[in-house]
Design an enzyme around this catalytic site. Structure first.
Site, short mmCIF file in Angstrom:
data_model
loop_
_atom_site.label_atom_id
_atom_site.label_comp_id
_atom_site.label_asym_id
_atom_site.label_seq_id
_atom_site.Cartn_x
_atom_site.Cartn_y
_atom_site.Cartn_z
N THR A 176 0.82 -1.21 0.00
CA THR A 176 0.00 0.00 0.00
C THR A 176 0.86 1.27 0.00
OG1 THR A 176 -1.52 1.26 1.39
CG2 THR A 176 -0.09 -0.27 2.53
N ASP A 177 0.28 2.36 -0.47
CA ASP A 177 0.99 3.64 -0.42
C ASP A 177 1.15 4.15 1.03
OD1 ASP A 177 -1.65 4.38 0.09
OD2 ASP A 177 -1.78 5.84 -1.55
N GLU A 178 0.37 3.57 1.96
CA GLU A 178 0.40 4.08 3.34
C GLU A 178 1.76 3.85 4.02
OE1 GLU A 178 -2.94 3.47 5.83
OE2 GLU A 178 -4.37 3.65 4.19
N TYR A 188 -1.66 -0.41 11.12
CA TYR A 188 -1.85 -1.07 9.82
C TYR A 188 -0.65 -0.81 8.92
CZ TYR A 188 -3.26 -1.51 4.92
OH TYR A 188 -3.28 -1.80 3.58
N LYS A 241 2.23 -3.33 7.36
CA LYS A 241 2.47 -3.53 5.92
C LYS A 241 3.93 -3.18 5.59
CE LYS A 241 -0.02 -4.54 3.01
NZ LYS A 241 -0.45 -5.86 2.45
#
Ligand code: NAD
Ligand code: DAU
Length: 358
Positions: free
Chosen positions: A129-131, A164, A168
């Site tokens: 993810t970009d997060e 989260y 990741k």
């Protein structure tokens, strides 16, 4: 495939089954609250598809599945994916996203190393993810987007903020470590926010479509000025198919549509589209907008630069956001049985705890 019964995974399973009828596709999923085999009703009977219920943290089971099905390519999507849940229950995120990914990596390594051909022709493709990159400044606040001078590129330093995104990021590091230490062929892609059919209605877009339809309040965190970069889920699935076959091994690719939106603008657009489709007068549901306490550690802005994927492999998104959103709203309005099926049990309990007293 892992996590193929979830939102993005189900679109990837469908993409692969239809585009590659000669492949044998094994969909490995634990069926948590987010996994739903109804997402795959239309393809479940295809001869090149098998479903296996399994937990990626169960290392022995991962090892036996690798050899039983003679797996030579992995597309790993299984994860706990909702930021708000990670704030309440970080352990589950570390267990699934970190330990689960590690157990899958180790099972793949052992099985592939036991084969005469070793890692030749094998690939571990990890969906991220970009997060993991953290949050960007919102220093160009006026319309139109972009809302800041910076975008996330593949070399942006990791700086995750939520449990989260920390989980990741950790899983991405393990995947790279398996490449650098053991020579395992890996690819990672980091995608922006997805939207479309079959997304679990705890996420902004499906939650708000359902609430507008039912006349329930629309809980906007903070002032609604956070920016997300949205991509239609089928475009993500096509990018995954392309990268699985054409990516350079050991590389990372960003996936996104250069499509930044402030949350409040999306909500206003959703109200317009849902009300129109339901034959209601304009402005009918405006009063549902409710500003609530902000998400803890709420990242201000995400914006992905996917130039590498476009220039190396010619990928570009097929849909404009307004068109994708219309399709999405239509799907949720036409598939009320799907929504009713998933908005029960664990989800209802969670939703009640989350919003009671706000
Ligand atoms: P989702 O929550 O809809 O689905 C996750 C799936 O993983 C479910 O089917 C669930 O049953 C399965 N799963 C969870 N724990 C498992 C375990 N221990 N063993 C086996 N299966 C398990 O998630 P999603 O939104 O489809 O996201 C899929 C992947 O894409 C995730 O890795 C996520 O981090 C990543 N991603 C999501 C987005 C997005 O906008 N949704 C954007 C970029 C990347
Ligand atoms: O950027 C990719 C990520 O996008 C994925 O890695 C995650 O798995 C996925 O869940 C998504 O994370 P977000 O936190 O951005 O998505 P969510 O739909 O939860 O929220 C989108 C924005 O809307 C965010 O700024 C928080 C806000 N929001 C969300 C909900 C659920 C609200 O204001 N109210 C809400 O009720």
């Amino acid at each position: 495939m892992t996590g193929g019964a979830g939102f993005i995974g189900s679109h990837v399973v469908r993409q692969l089954i239809n585009a590659h009828p000669d492949y044998r596709i094994v969909n490995l999923d634990k069926l948590t609250y987010a996994g739903n085999l109804a997402n795959l009703d239309d393809v479940a009977g295809k001869p090149n598809y098998r479903f296996v219920k399994a937990d990626i943290t169960d290392f022995d089971h991962m090892c036996s599945i690798m050899s039983e099905y003679q797996i030579d390519g992995i597309i790993h999507l299984a994860a706990e994916s909702h930021v708000d849940r990670s704030i309440k229950d970080p352990f589950t995120f570390a267990r699934t996203n970190v330990m689960g990914t590690l157990s899958l990596l180790e099972a793949a390594k052992r099985y592939w190393q036991s084969r005469p051909e070793g890692f030749d022709g094998k690939l571990f493709y990890h969906i991220s993810t970009d997060e993991v990159y953290g949050a960007l400044e919102l220093n160009l606040p006026d319309e139109p987007a972009p809302y800041g001078t910076e975008l996330f590129v593949e070399t942006t330093r990791y700086n995750p903020h939520s449990p989260y995104s920390a989980s990741k990021a950790s899983s991405d590091h393990f995947v790279r470590a398996y490449h650098d230490t053991y020579g395992m062929p890996v690819v990672i892609s980091n995608c922006s926010n997805n939207y479309g059919p079959n997304q679990f209605p705890e996420k902004l877009i499906p939650l708000f479509i359902n609430n507008i339809r039912k006349g329930l309040s629309l809980p906007i965190y903070g002032r609604g000025e956070n920016v997300r970069d949205w991509l239609y889920v089928e475009d993500h699935a096509k990018a995954i198919d392309l990268l699985f076959h054409k990516a350079r091994v050991g590389e990372t690719y960003n996936i996104g549509g250069f499509n930044e939106w402030k949350n409040i603008d999306i909500v206003k657009l959703l109200i317009k589209v849902v009300d129109r489709m339901l034959g209601r007068p304009e402005g009918f549901s405006d009063h549902l907008i409710t500003y609530v306490t902000d998400r803890a550690g709420h990242d201000l802005r995400y914006a992905i630069d996917s130039t590498k994927l476009a220039t190396e492999l010619g990928w570009k998104p097929s849909l404009q956001f307004e068109e994708g959103l219309e399709r999405t709203v239509r799907w949720y309005l036409d598939n009320q049985a799907w929504i009713d099926g998933v908005t029960s049990g664990d989800y209802l309990k969670y939703y009640k705890e989350m919003y009671d007293g706000r």
